[in-house]
Design a protein around this motif. Structure first.
Motif, PDB file in Angstrom:
ATOM      1  N   PHE A  45       0.842  -1.183   0.000  1.00 59.24           N
ATOM      2  CA  PHE A  45       0.000   0.000   0.000  1.00 59.24           C
ATOM      3  C   PHE A  45       0.883   1.242   0.000  1.00 59.24           C
ATOM      4  N   GLY A  46       0.359   2.313  -0.503  1.00 55.26           N
ATOM      5  CA  GLY A  46       0.992   3.603  -0.294  1.00 55.26           C
ATOM      6  C   GLY A  46       1.729   4.076  -1.507  1.00 55.26           C
ATOM      7  N   ARG A  47       3.045   4.006  -1.500  1.00 58.63           N
ATOM      8  CA  ARG A  47       3.815   4.538  -2.588  1.00 58.63           C
ATOM      9  C   ARG A  47       4.815   3.533  -3.083  1.00 58.63           C
ATOM     10  N   VAL A  48       5.334   3.762  -4.241  1.00 55.68           N
ATOM     11  CA  VAL A  48       6.333   2.881  -4.806  1.00 55.68           C
ATOM     12  C   VAL A  48       7.711   3.280  -4.301  1.00 55.68           C
ATOM     13  N   TRP A  49       8.526   2.280  -3.989  1.00 60.04           N
ATOM     14  CA  TRP A  49       9.945   2.517  -3.711  1.00 60.04           C
ATOM     15  C   TRP A  49      10.677   2.151  -4.985  1.00 60.04           C
ATOM     16  N   TRP A  50      11.286   3.112  -5.644  1.00 64.32           N
ATOM     17  CA  TRP A  50      11.925   2.819  -6.924  1.00 64.32           C
ATOM     18  C   TRP A  50      13.296   2.200  -6.705  1.00 64.32           C
ATOM     19  N   LEU A  51      13.631   1.208  -7.488  1.00 64.47           N
ATOM     20  CA  LEU A  51      14.948   0.589  -7.463  1.00 64.47           C
ATOM     21  C   LEU A  51      15.534   0.601  -8.859  1.00 64.47           C
ATOM     22  N   PHE A  75      10.794  -2.874  -0.657  1.00 59.82           N
ATOM     23  CA  PHE A  75      10.344  -4.132  -0.081  1.00 59.82           C
ATOM     24  C   PHE A  75       9.859  -5.073  -1.167  1.00 59.82           C
ATOM     25  N   GLY A  76       9.148  -4.533  -2.148  1.00 55.85           N
ATOM     26  CA  GLY A  76       8.631  -5.376  -3.207  1.00 55.85           C
ATOM     27  C   GLY A  76       9.745  -6.096  -3.933  1.00 55.85           C
ATOM     28  N   ALA A  77      10.783  -5.369  -4.336  1.00 56.20           N
ATOM     29  CA  ALA A  77      11.857  -5.991  -5.101  1.00 56.20           C
ATOM     30  C   ALA A  77      12.684  -6.920  -4.232  1.00 56.20           C
ATOM     31  N   LEU A  78      13.047  -6.454  -3.069  1.00 55.22           N
ATOM     32  CA  LEU A  78      13.921  -7.257  -2.216  1.00 55.22           C
ATOM     33  C   LEU A  78      13.230  -8.527  -1.742  1.00 55.22           C
ATOM     34  N   LEU A  79      12.067  -8.358  -1.147  1.00 60.11           N
ATOM     35  CA  LEU A  79      11.396  -9.516  -0.584  1.00 60.11           C
ATOM     36  C   LEU A  79      10.772 -10.391  -1.658  1.00 60.11           C
ATOM     37  N   LEU A 281      23.183   6.264   6.947  1.00 57.58           N
ATOM     38  CA  LEU A 281      23.743   6.234   5.595  1.00 57.58           C
ATOM     39  C   LEU A 281      24.464   7.524   5.266  1.00 57.58           C
ATOM     40  N   LEU A 282      23.873   8.660   5.587  1.00 57.66           N
ATOM     41  CA  LEU A 282      24.511   9.945   5.282  1.00 57.66           C
ATOM     42  C   LEU A 282      25.793  10.138   6.083  1.00 57.66           C
ATOM     43  N   THR A 283      25.808   9.640   7.296  1.00 58.98           N
ATOM     44  CA  THR A 283      26.991   9.778   8.145  1.00 58.98           C
ATOM     45  C   THR A 283      28.115   8.847   7.687  1.00 58.98           C
ATOM     46  N   ASN A 284      27.757   7.671   7.238  1.00 60.66           N
ATOM     47  CA  ASN A 284      28.757   6.636   6.912  1.00 60.66           C
ATOM     48  C   ASN A 284      28.673   6.207   5.447  1.00 60.66           C
ATOM     49  N   TYR A 285      28.350   7.149   4.563  1.00 55.71           N
ATOM     50  CA  TYR A 285      28.076   6.781   3.177  1.00 55.71           C
ATOM     51  C   TYR A 285      29.257   6.101   2.487  1.00 55.71           C
ATOM     52  N   ARG A 286      30.478   6.506   2.798  1.00 59.92           N
ATOM     53  CA  ARG A 286      31.643   5.885   2.147  1.00 59.92           C
ATOM     54  C   ARG A 286      31.806   4.432   2.586  1.00 59.92           C
ATOM     55  N   ARG A 287      31.458   4.162   3.813  1.00 60.38           N
ATOM     56  CA  ARG A 287      31.556   2.782   4.294  1.00 60.38           C
ATOM     57  C   ARG A 287      30.583   1.867   3.555  1.00 60.38           C
ATOM     58  N   TYR A 288      29.494   2.441   3.085  1.00 61.29           N
ATOM     59  CA  TYR A 288      28.508   1.655   2.338  1.00 61.29           C
ATOM     60  C   TYR A 288      28.765   1.667   0.832  1.00 61.29           C
ATOM     61  N   GLY A 289      29.840   2.329   0.406  1.00 60.09           N
ATOM     62  CA  GLY A 289      30.208   2.305  -1.003  1.00 60.09           C
ATOM     63  C   GLY A 289      29.671   3.439  -1.848  1.00 60.09           C
ATOM     64  N   PHE A 290      29.169   4.511  -1.213  1.00 64.18           N
ATOM     65  CA  PHE A 290      28.635   5.652  -1.959  1.00 64.18           C
ATOM     66  C   PHE A 290      29.634   6.814  -1.954  1.00 64.18           C
ATOM     67  N   SER A 291      29.546   7.658  -2.977  1.00 65.20           N
ATOM     68  CA  SER A 291      30.425   8.821  -3.046  1.00 65.20           C
ATOM     69  C   SER A 291      29.679  10.118  -3.296  1.00 65.20           C
ATOM     70  N   VAL A 292      28.430  10.053  -3.787  1.00 61.07           N
ATOM     71  CA  VAL A 292      27.655  11.256  -4.099  1.00 61.07           C
ATOM     72  C   VAL A 292      26.390  11.251  -3.249  1.00 61.07           C
ATOM     73  N   LEU A 337      19.803  -1.775   0.350  1.00 55.06           N
ATOM     74  CA  LEU A 337      20.403  -1.658   1.683  1.00 55.06           C
ATOM     75  C   LEU A 337      19.321  -1.507   2.747  1.00 55.06           C
ATOM     76  N   PHE A 338      18.394  -0.587   2.534  1.00 55.22           N
ATOM     77  CA  PHE A 338      17.329  -0.353   3.506  1.00 55.22           C
ATOM     78  C   PHE A 338      16.420  -1.574   3.635  1.00 55.22           C
ATOM     79  N   GLY A 339      16.135  -2.217   2.510  1.00 56.71           N
ATOM     80  CA  GLY A 339      15.275  -3.386   2.555  1.00 56.71           C
ATOM     81  C   GLY A 339      15.871  -4.506   3.388  1.00 56.71           C
ATOM     82  N   ARG A 340      17.159  -4.751   3.214  1.00 61.84           N
ATOM     83  CA  ARG A 340      17.821  -5.802   3.994  1.00 61.84           C
ATOM     84  C   ARG A 340      17.821  -5.460   5.484  1.00 61.84           C
ATOM     85  N   ARG A 341      18.045  -4.191   5.774  1.00 59.25           N
ATOM     86  CA  ARG A 341      18.115  -3.804   7.185  1.00 59.25           C
ATOM     87  C   ARG A 341      16.738  -3.895   7.846  1.00 59.25           C
ATOM     88  N   ALA A 342      15.698  -3.583   7.097  1.00 58.71           N
ATOM     89  CA  ALA A 342      14.348  -3.736   7.642  1.00 58.71           C
ATOM     90  C   ALA A 342      14.000  -5.206   7.806  1.00 58.71           C
TER      91      ALA A 342
END
Length: 361
Positions: A45-51, A75-79, A281-292, A337-342
């Motif tokens: 329900f609600g809104r789409v989470w785009w992947l 959630f849809g894609a991950l699960l 994620l914003l605090t540790n973005y490099r640890r998760y492999g992000f740069s932008v 990332l968020f889907g796995r953590r949830a």
């Protein structure tokens, strides 16, 4: 929402999803793990989470309005795809037009871009389907499958299902913060949060009355950090004003869930704290492999957030290094990332139990 019904020998499975727009209103869903009968019910329900969106245009539910797309949902894609092995399915408008019922047999998606808790939210998007109408569309589908399977079987299945629900962001981004709405003049932040959660509680209770018992409620994210909002400020620092604006809503939702758990017999509501996930994620973005972290992969203007991704626009080649896909939505990498953590995270991110534990109940 997506509804899915298919047979495996003499066993039946069901799949349902509701959706709307990413930061705006992500999803209510149920997913039923009925091991003895091998029954699966999944509802969004609600809104789409785009992947992984190669987006050129706008989405209305799972129906893409534009040139091409390569999108899934959090959630849809991950699960569905990874954990449950379930494919994407057609939009409600397409499936319901098939009088043979064949398309509905394999799934229905009730998702809508710009969907809100309030019916008036997202009126700048003519084709949006508010949460109330998504639920009504689901009721219509329930009537159809009840005719085919019988009320006792459907009711028993629903009681074993898990509903993922996430609403509220659109009610700020496509309502309270929009200059063509007078909402901000009518309500202060606390009053507006009270209005939203009062309606939200009624909607969740409506789902409960339709047979839902297990719920995962997703919180709103750090909306002050999306490119659309960054582009309105200095471009590099999250808007604390916007983040504080939505804080009363988040607090009210947590209280609401506690009340629903107490007052709705047999229900189990858990809360996925997207705000905490995003802050980490914003605090540790490099640890998760992000740069932008402060601009979209596809968009126009400051932070690539003043105008969202347009038809035929070429996106960045390295989207996995970006937190945001466009002015509003995160990339596939973030959603996974968020889907796995949830799904299997600790109580600092999802509580009182995680999705995996709820599914096992």
């Amino acid at each position: 929402m997506v509804f899915r019904l298919f047979s495996e020998g003499k066993k039946w499975r069901f799949h349902c999803c509701y959706g709307g727009h990413f930061w705006h209103d992500y999803a209510v869903a149920w997913s039923c793990f009925w091991q003895k009968l091998q029954l699966l019910f999944w509802l969004y329900f609600g809104r789409v989470w785009w992947l992984n969106c190669r987006v050129f245009g706008h989405f209305f539910g799972a129906v893409f309005m534009g040139v091409s797309a390569d999108c899934l949902w959090l959630f849809g894609a991950l699960l569905d795809s990874e954990l449950l092995g379930l494919p994407l399915i057609p939009a409600y408008t397409e499936a319901s037009a098939d009088t043979s019922g064949d398309k509905m047999r394999y799934g229905v998606n009730y998702a809508s871009a710009a969907a809100g808790i309030l019916d008036i939210t997202g009126r700048n998007f003519v084709g949006r389907i508010p949460f109330n109408r998504q639920i009504k569309n689901f009721e219509n589908t329930l009537d159809q499958i009840t005719d085919n399977l019988g009320a006792p079987d459907v009711a028993q299945a629903l009681a074993k299902c898990m509903f993922f629900v996430g609403m509220g962001s659109n009610d700020y981004l496509n309502n309270y913060l929009m200059p063509n709405y007078d909402t901000k003049n009518r309500y202060n932040p606390q009053q507006y949060a009270n209005l939203l959660v009062q309606q939200y509680s009624q909607q969740l209770t409506r789902l409960y009355n339709l047979g839902a018992r297990k719920f995962v409620i997703g919180g709103v994210g750090l909306m002050g950090c999306i490119p659309s909002i960054l582009a309105q400020g200095n471009g590099n620092v999250c808007s604390e004003e916007v983040n504080q604006l939505v804080l009363p809503f988040s607090n009210n939702v947590k209280s609401m869930l506690s009340n629903l758990n107490t007052n709705l017999p047999g229900s189990k509501f858990i809360y996925a704290d997207i705000k905490n996930m995003f802050q980490d994620l914003l605090t540790n973005y490099r640890r998760y492999g992000f740069s932008v972290i402060n601009r979209g992969c596809c968009g126009i203007g400051r932070n690539r957030g003043q105008i969202t991704c347009l038809p035929l626009q070429t996106p960045c080649p390295n989207r996995d290094q970006y937190i945001f896909w466009d002015a509003f939505h995160p990339t596939e990498a973030v959603n996974i990332l968020f889907g796995r953590r949830a799904f299997n995270g600790g109580p600092e991110l999802v509580y009182p139990i995680n999705i995996q534990q709820l599914a096992a109940l």
